[in-house]
Structures are given as structure tokens and as C-alpha cells.
Motif scaffolding. Structure first.
Motif, PDB file in Angstrom:
ATOM      1  N   ARG A   1      -9.304 -12.181  -1.107  1.00  9.62           N
ATOM      2  CA  ARG A   1     -10.060 -10.926  -0.864  1.00  9.62           C
ATOM      3  C   ARG A   1     -10.370 -10.003  -2.182  1.00  9.62           C
ATOM      4  O   ARG A   1      -9.724  -9.215  -2.713  1.00  9.62           O
ATOM      5  CB  ARG A   1      -8.981  -9.996  -0.114  1.00  9.62           C
ATOM      6  CG  ARG A   1      -8.688 -10.669   1.211  1.00  9.62           C
ATOM      7  CD  ARG A   1      -7.923  -9.917   2.076  1.00  9.62           C
ATOM      8  NE  ARG A   1      -6.718  -9.319   1.445  1.00  9.62           N
ATOM      9  CZ  ARG A   1      -5.175  -9.668   1.728  1.00  9.62           C
ATOM     10  NH1 ARG A   1      -5.264 -11.101   2.692  1.00  9.62           N
ATOM     11  NH2 ARG A   1      -4.173  -9.455   1.185  1.00  9.62           N
TER      12      ARG A   1
ATOM     13  N   GLU B   1     -11.148  -6.208  -2.358  1.00 13.85           N
ATOM     14  CA  GLU B   1     -10.199  -5.393  -2.127  1.00 13.85           C
ATOM     15  C   GLU B   1      -9.273  -5.393  -3.261  1.00 13.85           C
ATOM     16  O   GLU B   1      -8.728  -4.277  -3.968  1.00 13.85           O
ATOM     17  CB  GLU B   1      -9.155  -5.811  -0.954  1.00 13.85           C
ATOM     18  CG  GLU B   1      -9.588  -5.494   0.427  1.00 13.85           C
ATOM     19  CD  GLU B   1     -10.427  -6.559   0.871  1.00 13.85           C
ATOM     20  OE1 GLU B   1     -11.030  -7.681   0.219  1.00 13.85           O
ATOM     21  OE2 GLU B   1     -10.855  -6.903   2.172  1.00 13.85           O
TER      22      GLU B   1
ATOM     23  N   THR C   1       0.805  -1.086  -0.037  1.00 14.24           N
ATOM     24  CA  THR C   1       0.018  -0.164   0.039  1.00 14.24           C
ATOM     25  C   THR C   1       0.888   1.210  -0.039  1.00 14.24           C
ATOM     26  O   THR C   1       0.461   2.185  -0.674  1.00 14.24           O
ATOM     27  CB  THR C   1      -0.996  -0.083   1.225  1.00 14.24           C
ATOM     28  OG1 THR C   1      -1.708  -1.248   1.217  1.00 14.24           O
ATOM     29  CG2 THR C   1      -1.981   1.139   1.233  1.00 14.24           C
TER      30      THR C   1
ATOM     31  N   ALA D   1     -11.273  -2.990  -5.772  1.00 14.90           N
ATOM     32  CA  ALA D   1     -10.848  -1.640  -5.638  1.00 14.90           C
ATOM     33  C   ALA D   1      -9.612  -1.270  -5.994  1.00 14.90           C
ATOM     34  O   ALA D   1      -9.381   0.085  -6.291  1.00 14.90           O
ATOM     35  CB  ALA D   1     -11.079  -1.561  -3.729  1.00 14.90           C
TER      36      ALA D   1
ATOM     37  N   HIS E   1      -4.155  -9.577  -3.301  1.00 16.47           N
ATOM     38  CA  HIS E   1      -5.610  -9.895  -2.579  1.00 16.47           C
ATOM     39  C   HIS E   1      -6.186 -11.075  -3.446  1.00 16.47           C
ATOM     40  O   HIS E   1      -7.061 -11.735  -2.587  1.00 16.47           O
ATOM     41  CB  HIS E   1      -6.423  -8.545  -2.879  1.00 16.47           C
ATOM     42  CG  HIS E   1      -5.972  -7.284  -2.239  1.00 16.47           C
ATOM     43  ND1 HIS E   1      -5.895  -7.333  -0.808  1.00 16.47           N
ATOM     44  CD2 HIS E   1      -5.998  -5.952  -2.415  1.00 16.47           C
ATOM     45  CE1 HIS E   1      -5.689  -6.453  -0.306  1.00 16.47           C
ATOM     46  NE2 HIS E   1      -5.650  -5.623  -1.318  1.00 16.47           N
TER      47      HIS E   1
END
Length: 900
Positions: free
Chosen positions: A528, A531, A496, A534, A523
Motif C-alpha cells: 500500500r 498510504e 492509527t 501519506a 503499509h
């Protein structure tokens, strides 16, 4: 007490030759002798000779045969099994050569006696000549050819060996003298016929192994090995034949298969049927172990079971090889001392020194020889592109640029060139940091994930100290992905941080897109999808347009994880189109493969588009590549799903070979179950059984494994595999199929599935009935009836009880058959009242079979009544054939009743 003798003999006939059968016949003999019934004891003793001979104890057969022959000679009228004794004499003569402690003069004396008895009875000497040929061959007598021609020329009669065994002996002679084509001509009629002899067809198939190999018929050789060894492997008496299969494996590059056979039968050496069989197996096993060691596996061990005070132990191959070679050599010397010739020692030396006949013979479609080592890099290798570069920065730039293009070979070559130059030129701190970043890539490629993380952690620190934030965050992104893979909770934060840095400080190298794709990939790998989507939504399409294919591929994966299959298909189509545009079919392989998998698993099953996509992937990928292997897996499974098992076989075999070569055995073992299913569906039952047996040991079956390793997928696969094996064994007529179905019934009982229990026990009963194991079949059908009752299947109860009754009748238990049939009739009351035709049909069947049972036990009047009821029932249903058959039975019983 004589009734007990007959009961034991009937029970013994239900069993295959082996220890269990022999024990029953021995008990019968003791009881007959204790009862003082000499004639009954004589008859039992002759059967015990066969039990010893075919059960792997020929030394004991010599004693029982001698006693029976002496009784016959003393009182031929009372002990009159003349034909059987003359028949058994052939096996006894052959057996005498197998024991070095038996003087050769005794063998020749028995041969002379055999010839005298055959002549006295007006029989052909054909069988005698064959035994003289066998003895001459054993001792190395030059007259062996003369005896062969006398044997060939003599007239066959009722004492000649069967039409399979006689040519088998001729094939063995012709193979030894190198007349292979003549051997093929003699064997052809035998191989094309149905043989029911205890020794056939496995004996002739084994004899043909060297013939097939020497004439280049390798496919026939592989098939003969598979078919014959399946029979031999369960018979201690066939240890000598099994040694020929070990030699076959050594001669054809099948060391792993040969080692498996040696391991399975090594313990048999401690109870070998004869010293000759012991010698042959020891020599063949020593040869095989020598081959395995020469292939680079000399450090391996083999498990030898405990015996005679010796503990079980894992023995190194070289040690066991030397021990077995010495054992075979010593036994050969004993035979030569007895025979007065060096024949057996010469033969064993030849075995131990023999060379492979062919390089490799695949024993199944999915078997492959290990790939050879890669060839050394040639002068025109791409490494030459960097050999003349002397600037360290230029080399690092080349490595970075080629790494981006996924040109691994040039990338690694540039780094190696850098290392060579760095030995004499001191790199700058930035160059050292860049090289450390590259070393992390090298560690990752080598599978050293923790080493890679350590390199990237240090590189990102060094870049930070140098103020190079772009390179620091590139390294940090790679570090975060690796940490996430290793389960380090710092991983997502690192990735991130890289994403946010490049969002604020974009570069012209697509770093922002790269950071987001890396985060999305992590992810997806950790399930996930929200995520991941996104992160993908933040990608600027203009930042790295050449990575559009990767972006849409990740989006397709994420959408699949959320259950949005239609949206995923659309995304994967866009991914494939973008990849085709930028890199061609090879680049599009991943999205095409996933798209094909999704389409194949839709409710309607695979369509032509799915197959076309898989064809494209396979055509675009090099042979043996993981992507191509995966595509073969998927196409094979798609063919199965489309009910095209014959088409599935080639793809599944190719996929199994590919995964095995890559060391990915879990994928391979599950595909083996699918391949076995495909073989079974196409009637290739031998291949189905072989492949299922390969797969079973590697599957975790919770009924027999550590519960901590219980995997529901493996559990289901194991049961499916055993079911496939059971049906294949049934079609092959193998008794093991009954045991496999019985084991499946046990598993179903543990699950409380009484219907499945009943079905599997019915299947086991059918197999045993077909093999004339009627007493055992009756037990299975009786147990099946109980399971049907628990499952609430009244029709199943009636049928299973009726079949149990008939099996009891066939094995001589008339009273038990009467009782069982009465229970079947009682069960008719439970049939569903709303299906009158079914009730009438089942009632008629019970009446018909009950008539047969009652007639057999002498209750003829009752039998006529039941037969008439059967006629009425079948007629009411317009079942003309069954009605006519029941009428014939009724008329036959009436005739018998009138005669009485």
C-alpha cells in the motif's frame, strides 16, 4: 530369420549395457538357435557374454562363456573367435571370486587353463599374473605382492587390459598397502589421457579416492568423486564401485550426500550383480548410516523400495544400519568358508569400524559444514553490565533504552535480571505491565508472533488501567503491527490510534515518528505505497532526527512500489547518507543493498556504482549475516547480468551456502539455477550439471506437480534449470542429455511452441549421433522435421530430414535412408525464394548426402549425378572446401562404377 538376428544385434549395439540391451541380444540368440545357424548363434552368444558381464549379470556370463568356449574347443575352425574368448576369460576369472558358491578350485583351474591357452597362443602372461594377483588379494594370500611384481614386470600385449584399467588395478594394490605417492605416479598418465574404455575413466578415479584423501589432496578427491559417480550411478554392474563412493562420503563428513547415494541405490541390493558387490555396498551403507546417526539424525528414516513380496517402507536408520551390517557380515562369512581364510570378514569389520579420514571435504563451492554450536558466554560478556543492578525500575529502564538502540543482548540480560529479582521482590502493577510489554518483544524475537500479540494486548490493557497512556499507545502500536502481519483486520486501526495519540501528545522520545514509521512499514509490507507515503509525509524531521535514514529508506521502498524508480533512487541515496552519518556503513547496509539492486536492474544493466555499493555492504557486514548473504546474492546476479559469469560464481556459491545455513532453502534453490548457468557459461560443465541436479527436485514443475502449487516463477526456473542441465550433459557426452532435451520438447509441445520442440529434438538427435546411437537419433530428427514443419521453418525441415536419412544409413537401414533423403529433397521446394544463396547451399548439402546414400545402396549412376550437382552448387557459392570434398566423392563413385 537370420536377418532378424542381425537387425536385433544392430539395435542392441545402439543401447548402453544394461537390461534393455541384454534382452535384445537374448532374443537374437533364441532366433539364431531356432534358425539352426550354429555359427551365428556362437557369435551372438559371445556378445551376450559381454552384455551379461557389463550389464550387471556376471553369473549368467559364466554360462554363456563356458558354452562358447566348449564350441570353440570342439571345432576351432568353425567357431574361431579365439582372441575374443581369451579376452573374455579375464573377466570370467575375476567374476568367479565374486560368488561364494563357486568352489575356489574351479577358479584356480580356470586360471591354469587361461595360462595354458595364453602360452599356446604365444601371448604374454601379464594378464594372467594380474588375475592371480586378484585372487590372492581376495583370499588374503601372502603371495599377493609376488604376483603384483610379476604383473608389473611382464610384457604388455594385445590381451593386456587397456592402458586405463591395468594401472587402475595397480593403484588399488598400492592404496591397500599404503604406497600412496607411487599410486599417484602410476595414475598420472592415465588421468591425463583420453580414455574410451567402458570402465574408464570412472574406475581409476574411484580407485584414487583413498589415495587423494590420505595425501591431503582433498580438492582432487572431491573432483574424482563427482566425475566418477556420475558414470557409476547409472550402471547396476558398478554397485561395488558405488560402495566406494559411499565410504568416501562417510570418510569426509558428507553424510547428506552419502545418504542420497544410499537411498538411490538401496533397491539395487535386491538385484545385486554379485554377492560380493552386495556385501561391499551393505557394509559401506551401514557405515554411512552410522555416521549420520552419530551426527544427530538417528531418528530419520530411509525409503526402501518393495521387492520379492516385501512392501515399500520407511525404515529407521538404526534398524536399517543393523540389518545391512548383519547382511555384510554374513556374506563375508560365506566367502571365508569358501576361501578357508578370514580375509573378507576382517575387511568388512574394518569397513564397519572405520573412522573419518578428514573432518570435512566440500564437494562443491557452495557446500559448507554446519556451523558449530555457539561458545558459552564468557565472563567479560555484556551481561555483566546489569549483574550488579538490584533496582527493578532501573533494570526496566536499561532494557527500554538498550532496546531503542537495538542492543538485543543487553536488553535480554536486563529482563532476565529483572525476572531473577522478581522472584523474591514483588513487582508493582506498572513494573508487571512493563515486563509484560518486554515479554512480547522476547516472543517476537523467538518467532512466536501470536504469543507476542497476546502479551502486547494484555500490556496495553494494564497500562490503560494504570492511566499510562504513553506506554499504552506504544504497546498498542506494536500490537497493531503484529496484528497486521498476522492478517488481523484490527491491526491498522491500532497503529492509527497510536499515531493520532502521539500527534496530539508528543513526547521527547520520538514516539510520534516511531508510530508513523511503524504504520508506514506495515503499509509497505502490504503493498500500500500511497498510504505509506501519506504516513511518511506526516513525520516531523525534528522529532527524531536520528531516524532519518529509516524514514528515507521507507520512502524509497514506497516510491519503488509506485514505479517511480528515479525518485526512489534519490530517496535511497539520502537514506544511505543519513545512516552512514548516524551509524556508519553497517547501519547503511539496507538502503545501500536496495539501491544497488535498483541500479543493477536498470535497462543498461549494472554499472560500477552498483558493484561499489555491494562491495561496501559486504565489507561492512559480518560473515554469515543475512545482509551480507543478500549482498552476495545480489552481486552474483549483477555479475551474471553484466555477462561476467566467472566473477559471479564465487558470490553465488557464498550466497547459496549462507541461505542454506539459515534454512532459507527457496532462496538457495533459485540461486543454484543461476550458479549452474554461470558454470555452464564458463565451460565448467560438470559443476553445472551437479548444481542443476541439486536444484531440480526442489523446483515445482507443473508438468509433474500438483497444479494447486503451480507457481509461474518456479515453472520457468524449473525449465531453465533443465535446459542448463541438458546443455551440460551434452557437453559432457552423457546420453541422459538426449532424454533431458526430449523432456523439454514435451513441455514445449504442451505450450504449443513448435519451434522450441524442433530445436530440442534436434539437440537430442545430435547427442545420440555423437554417441553412435544412430537409430534413435534418426527418430529424433524425424520428429524434429515434423515440428519444424508445424513451426513453418522450411529450412529446418530440410536439415532434419537430411540428418535423419544419414543416421538411418549409419545404422544399416539403407532403404530407409533412401526414402528419408527423398523426403528431404522434396522439402527443398518449400525454401524461401528470396534467399537464393541459402537455397543453393541447402540443395548442395542434400545432393552431397544423397550421393553418399545412393552409393551405399549400390545405385552408383544416380549417386554420380547427385555428387556432380553438389559440386556445382558449392562452386556457385565459392565454397571451395565443400566443393573439393564433393568432387572427391564424385570421383570415388565414378571409379567404383567403372570397376563394376
Amino acid at each position: 530369420m537370420t536377418d532378424d538376428v542381425y537387425a536385433l544385434m544392430t539395435q542392441a549395439q545402439e543401447l548402453p549395457y544394461g537390461e534393455a540391451r541384454t534382452v535384445l541380444v537374448e532374443d537374437a540368440l533364441r532366433r539364431a538357435e531356432a534358425a539352426g545357424d550354429d555359427e551365428l548363434a556362437f557369435r551372438v552368444r559371445t556378445r551376450l557374454t559381454d552384455a551379461y558381464q557389463y550389464g550387471g549379470e556376471p553369473a549368467k556370463a559364466l554360462a554363456t562363456f563356458s558354452r562358447a568356449l566348449a564350441d570353440h574347443d570342439r571345432d576351432p575352425g568353425r567357431f574361431d573367435e579365439t582372441h575374443l574368448l581369451l579376452w573374455q576369460m579375464k573377466a570370467v576369472v575375476s567374476s568367479l571370486t565374486l560368488f561364494p558358491e563357486v568352489p575356489l578350485d574351479r577358479t584356480y583351474a580356470l586360471l591354469d587353463d587361461m595360462e595354458r591357452r595364453y602360452l599356446a597362443g604365444g601371448h604374454s602372461l601379464q594378464a594372467v599374473y594380474r588375475r592371480r594377483h586378484l585372487v590372492a588379494q581376495h583370499v588374503g594370500d601372502d603371495a599377493v605382492d609376488d604376483w603384483y611384481w610379476k604383473w608389473r614386470a611382464a610384457r604388455r600385449d594385445e590381451l593386456s587390459d587397456c592402458e586405463g584399467c591395468d594401472p587402475t588395478g595397480m593403484v588399488r594394490h598400492l592404496a591397500r598397502v599404503g604406497r600412496y605417492e607411487e599410486a599417484i605416479e602410476i595414475a598420472a598418465p592415465v588421468l591425463g589421457s583420453e580414455l574410451s574404455c567402458n570402465e574408464q575413466p570412472q574406475a581409476v578415479l574411484t580407485a584414487m579416492l583413498p589415495v587423494y584423501l590420505r595425501t591431503g589432496r582433498t580438492e582432487q578427491a572431491a573432483d574424482a568423486h563427482r566425475r566418477a559417480y556420475r558414470v557409476h550411478r547409472a550402471r547396476l554392474a558398478d554397485l561395488g564401485d558405488i560402495s566406494e563412493h559411499v565410504e568416501f562420503c562417510a570418510a569426509t563428513g558428507n553424510g547428506a550426500r552419502g545418504l542420497e547415494i544410499v537411498q538411490r541405490h538401496l533397491g539395487w541390493l535386491d538385484r545385486a550383480p554379485s554377492p560380493h558387490a552386495e556385501m561391499e555396498f551393505a557394509a559401506a551403507a551401514a557405515l554411512l548410516l552410522d555416521r549420520v546417526a552419530a551426527a544427530g539424525h538417528g531418528a530419520a528414516t530411509i525409503r526402501r523400495p518393495a521387492a520379492d513380496g516385501r512392501s515399500a517402507a520407511d525404515v529407521p536408520l538404526p534398524e536399517l544400519r543393523a540389518e545391512l551390517a548383519d547382511r555384510a557380515t554374513a556374506l563375508a562369512a560365506r566367502f571365508d568358508t569358501r576361501n578357508g581364510t578370514p580375509c573378507q570378514s576382517e575387511r568388512i569389520r574394518a569397513t564397519l569400524a572405520s573412522e573419518p579420514i578428514v573432518d570435512f571435504v566440500p564437494l562443491a563451492a557452495h557446500h559448507r559444514r554446519p556451523a558449530p554450536a555457539p561458545e558459552p558466554v564468557q565472563a567479560d560478556s555484556p551481561h555483566e553490565d546489569v549483574a550488579s543492578v538490584a533496582d527493578l525500575d532501573e533494570l526496566l529502564d536499561i532494557a527500554d533504552e538498550r532496546r531503542t538502540r537495538q542492543d538485543v543482548e543487553i536488553t535480554l540480560a536486563a529482563w532476565r535480571r529483572f525476572d531473577d529479582l522478581a522472584g523474591t521482590a514483588e513487582p508493582t502493577p506498572l513494573q508487571r505491565a512493563r515486563r509484560l510489554d518486554g515479554r512480547g518483544v522476547e516472543r517476537a524475537l523467538d518467532g512466536d508472533e501470536e504469543g507476542a500479540a497476546a502479551c502486547w494486548e494484555e500490556a496495553s490493557r494494564l497500562f490503560g488501567e494504570l492511566g499510562d497512556e504513553t506506554r499504552r499507545h506504544r504497546a498498542l502500536g506494536r500490537l497493531g503491527a503484529m496484528r497486521a502481519k498476522l492478517g488481523d483486520p484490527r491491526g491498522p486501526a491500532d497503529m492509527t490510534a497510536a499515531v493520532e495519540h502521539f500527534a496530539s501528545h508528543p513526547t521527547r522520545d520520538g514516539d510520534a515518528t516511531g508510530a508513523l514509521l511503524r504504520l508506514a512499514t506495515s503499509h509497505v509490507e502490504h503493498d500500500r505505497p500511497a498510504e505509506a507515503l501519506a504516513a511518511l509525509d506526516r513525520v516531523d524531521p525534528d522529532d527524531a532526527p536520528d531516524r532519518a535514514g529509516e524514514l528515507w529508506f521507507l520512502r524509497g521502498q514506497s516510491l519503488l512500489l509506485t514505479g517511480r524508480a528515479d525518485d526512489a533512487v534519490a530517496a535511497l541515496r539520502r537514506s544511505a547518507a543519513a545512516a552512514r552519518a548516524s551509524g556508519g556503513p553497517a547501519e547503511a547496509a539496507a538502503p545501500l543493498l536496495l539501491l544497488a539492486r535498483v541500479l543493477s536492474r536498470r535497462d543498461g544493466g549494472p554499472d560500477e556504482e552498483a558493484f561499489a555499493l555491494l562491495d561496501e555492504v559486504i565489507a561492512a557486514q559480518p560473515a554469515g549475516s543475512p545482509m551480507r548473504v543478500a549482498a552476495h546474492s545480489e552481486r552474483g546476479l549483477a555479475f551474471l547480468a553484466a555477462d561476467r559469469p566467472a566473477d559471479a560464481v564465487a558470490d553465488l556459491a557464498e550466497a547459496i551456502a549462507g541461505w542454506t545455513a539459515e534454512g532459507l532453502h527457496e532462496q538457495a534453490v533459485h540461486l543454484r539455477v543461476d550458479l549452474a548457468a554461470a558454470y555452464l557459461s564458463t565451460g565448467r560443465c560438470l559443476e553445472a550439471a551437479e548444481v542443476a541436479e541439486e536444484a531440480l527436485p526442489a523446483l515445482i514443475d507443473p508438468a509433474h506437480a500438483d497444479p494447486a502449487r503451480n507457481d509461474p516463477h518456479d515453472r520457468l526456473a524449473a525449465r531453465r534449470c533443465r535446459l542448463i542441465l541438458a546443455h551440460a550433459q551434452k557437453e559432457l557426452g552423457e546420453e541422459d542429455g538426449a532424454a533431458t532435451f526430449a523432456a523439454l520438447a514435451e513441455d514445449a509441445a504442451a505450450d504449443g511452441d513448435h519451434g522450441a520442440v524442433a530445436h530440442f529434438l534436434d539437440e537430442a538427435g545430435e547427442i545420440l549421433t555423437d554417441l553412435d546411437r544412430d537409430a534413435q537419433a534418426a527418430e529424433r530428427f524425424a520428429a524434429a522435421a515434423e515440428a519444424h514443419e508445424k513451426a513453418g521453418d522450411a529450412t529446418g525441415v530440410v536439415r532434419a530430414r537430411r540428418r535423419a536419412a544419414m543416421c538411418l544409413l549409419w545404422c544399416g537401414d539403407g532403404d530407409g535412408a533412401v526414402t528419408a533423403m527423398e523426403s528431404a529433397r522434396a522439402a527443398l521446394a518449400g525454401l524461401p525464394p528470396d534467399d537464393e544463396p541459402a537455397r543453393v547451399w541447402e540443395t548442395a548439402l542434400v545432393s552431397y548426402d544423397q550421393a553418399r546414400v545412393l552409393a551405399q545402396v549400390g545405385r552408383l549412376a544416380e549417386a554420380v549425378s547427385q555428387a556432380s550437382a553438389a559440386v556445382d552448387g558449392f562452386t556457385a557459392l565459392d565454397e571451395t572446401g565443400p566443393a573439393e570434398e564433393a568432387a572427391r566423392l564424385r570421383d570415388d563413385i565414378r571409379s567404383a562404377l567403372e570397376e563394376n
